[in-house]
Design an enzyme around this catalytic site. Structure first.
Site, PDB file in Angstrom:
ATOM      1  N   LYS A 274       0.837  -1.221   0.000  1.00 11.38           N
ATOM      2  CA  LYS A 274       0.000   0.000   0.000  1.00 11.38           C
ATOM      3  C   LYS A 274       0.856   1.249   0.000  1.00 11.38           C
ATOM      4  O   LYS A 274       0.636   2.179   0.800  1.00 11.38           O
ATOM      5  CB  LYS A 274      -0.973  -0.018   1.173  1.00 11.38           C
TER       6      LYS A 274
HETATM    7  O1  LIG Z   1      -8.963  -3.401   1.653  1.00 10.30           O
HETATM    8  C1  LIG Z   1      -8.099  -4.174   2.053  1.00 10.30           C
HETATM    9  C2  LIG Z   1      -6.822  -4.193   1.522  1.00 10.30           C
HETATM   10  C3  LIG Z   1      -5.923  -5.112   1.979  1.00 10.30           C
HETATM   11  N1  LIG Z   1      -6.232  -5.981   2.958  1.00 10.30           N
HETATM   12  C4  LIG Z   1      -5.207  -6.957   3.387  1.00 10.30           C
HETATM   13  O2  LIG Z   1      -5.686  -8.272   3.056  1.00 10.30           O
HETATM   14  C5  LIG Z   1      -5.384  -9.175   4.109  1.00 10.30           C
HETATM   15  C6  LIG Z   1      -6.660  -9.671   4.743  1.00 10.30           C
HETATM   16  O3  LIG Z   1      -6.385 -10.654   5.709  1.00 10.30           O
HETATM   17  P1  LIG Z   1      -7.523 -11.644   6.278  1.00 10.30           P
HETATM   18  O4  LIG Z   1      -6.822 -12.403   7.342  1.00 10.30           O
HETATM   19  O5  LIG Z   1      -7.970 -12.517   5.134  1.00 10.30           O
HETATM   20  O6  LIG Z   1      -8.617 -10.786   6.801  1.00 10.30           O
HETATM   21  C7  LIG Z   1      -4.483  -8.407   5.077  1.00 10.30           C
HETATM   22  O7  LIG Z   1      -3.136  -8.611   4.684  1.00 10.30           O
HETATM   23  C8  LIG Z   1      -4.853  -6.959   4.860  1.00 10.30           C
HETATM   24  O8  LIG Z   1      -3.784  -6.092   5.116  1.00 10.30           O
HETATM   25  C9  LIG Z   1      -7.495  -5.964   3.490  1.00 10.30           C
HETATM   26  O9  LIG Z   1      -7.836  -6.746   4.396  1.00 10.30           O
HETATM   27  N2  LIG Z   1      -8.392  -5.058   3.018  1.00 10.30           N
END
Ligand SMILES: O=c1ccn([C@@H]2O[C@H](COP(=O)(O)O)[C@@H](O)[C@H]2O)c(=O)[nH]1
Length: 275
Positions: free
Chosen positions: A95
């Site tokens: 990001k």
């Molecule tokens: O909008 C967003 C952008 C990035 N993320 C990232 O995705 C994963 C989600 O992890 P989970 O364990 O599947 O919830 C995490 O690395 C976030 O930084 C997001 O969740 N939402």
């Protein structure tokens, strides 16, 4: 092969839209790996080996490595991924967003140091903050559009000329920034209505869709809202629900096989609604 070509090939080869997120949390590592100098590498490598034939991408989140002073282990994982599974794209979730001169360095970090196929970027600082990434013609630039968190609405839902800001971002990336066809957008699975709006704006542009699994996004609604006419178009990402699928990951009990089981179930759940 470009990022977009590699992604399209992985969708077909593994018959999947699932992306596995690599978010190694030291407190949740299996007990035998906790405190080990290469514990994060060993954990993530086992997850990768257990799921590589089920995914269309791997998405390491850089914060989980840098917070633990484990960038060297992330580098080693990327080397391993490129050597062992060169057909699977690496999406570095960082990001980034900064002025052009600094963005050039961040682009080198993502694409050269880690050899990532794509990196996530904030659009907040505008085109000149994204342009350095677009110089890397074979790599992907994945721009935050409608993020999965509730607080994303604070800015992304603000009305600008009668339209929510996230729709302006989608239109700007699709119409102005994507001159080389290397852009994608982040849209959360927690907001299927907005996902459908973005899909209508950007045509077949790939979408990185986090928010299923631990964040509770609905798979049926996500796939129906975000798929393209040929049933692809998304990297639907899940991290914690797959990484820590073993009943008690701290016991070290078969965590990779548990991750594979949940990855297979998630791919099947997604595929049900693709066609
Ligand atoms: O909008 C967003 C952008 C990035 N993320 C990232 O995705 C994963 C989600 O992890 P989970 O364990 O599947 O919830 C995490 O690395 C976030 O930084 C997001 O969740 N939402």
């Amino acid at each position: 092969m470009t990022f977009i070509q590699k992604l399209a090939a992985a969708w077909q080869q593994n018959d999947t839209l699932l992306c596995v997120g690599l978010d190694p949390d030291s407190a949740k590592l299996p007990a035998p790996l906790q405190g080990q100098p290469d514990g994060i590498y060993t954990f993530c490598k086992a997850i990768i080996d257990a799921t590589a034939d089920v995914v269309c991408a791997f998405k390491p989140q850089i914060a989980y490595f840098s917070a633990l002073r484990a960038e060297d282990q992330l580098e080693a994982l990327c080397v391993y991924l490129r050597a062992t599974y060169p057909q699977i794209p690496i999406v570095l979730d960082a990001k980034r967003g900064d002025i052009g001169a600094t963005a050039e360095q961040y682009a080198r970090e993502a694409y050269e140091r880690y050899g990532a196929d794509a990196v996530t970027l904030s659009p907040y600082m505008g085109f000149d903050s994204v342009a350095p990434y677009l110089e890397w013609k074979d790599r992907g630039a994945i721009v935050l559009c409608r993020t999965s968190n509730a607080g994303g609405s604070d800015l992304q839902f603000l009305k600008v000329d009668g339209q929510p800001l996230y729709q302006h971002v989608a239109r700007m990336v699709a119409d102005k920034w994507n001159t080389n066809g290397q852009c994608a957008l982040v849209v959360g699975a927690t907001f299927p209505e907005e996902l459908a709006q973005v899909r209508a704006i950007v045509g077949d542009m790939p979408l990185l869709v986090p928010g299923i699994g631990a964040q509770g996004g609905d798979i049926a609604a996500t796939v129906s809202a975000g798929k393209t006419a040929n049933g692809t178009g998304m990297m639907i990402s899940s991290s914690r629900a797959i990484l820590y699928a073993a009943p008690d990951a701290t016991t070290g009990e078969d965590f990779a096989m548990a991750a594979r089981r949940v990855a297979l179930q998630t791919r099947a759940a997604i595929n049900q609604f693709r066609r």
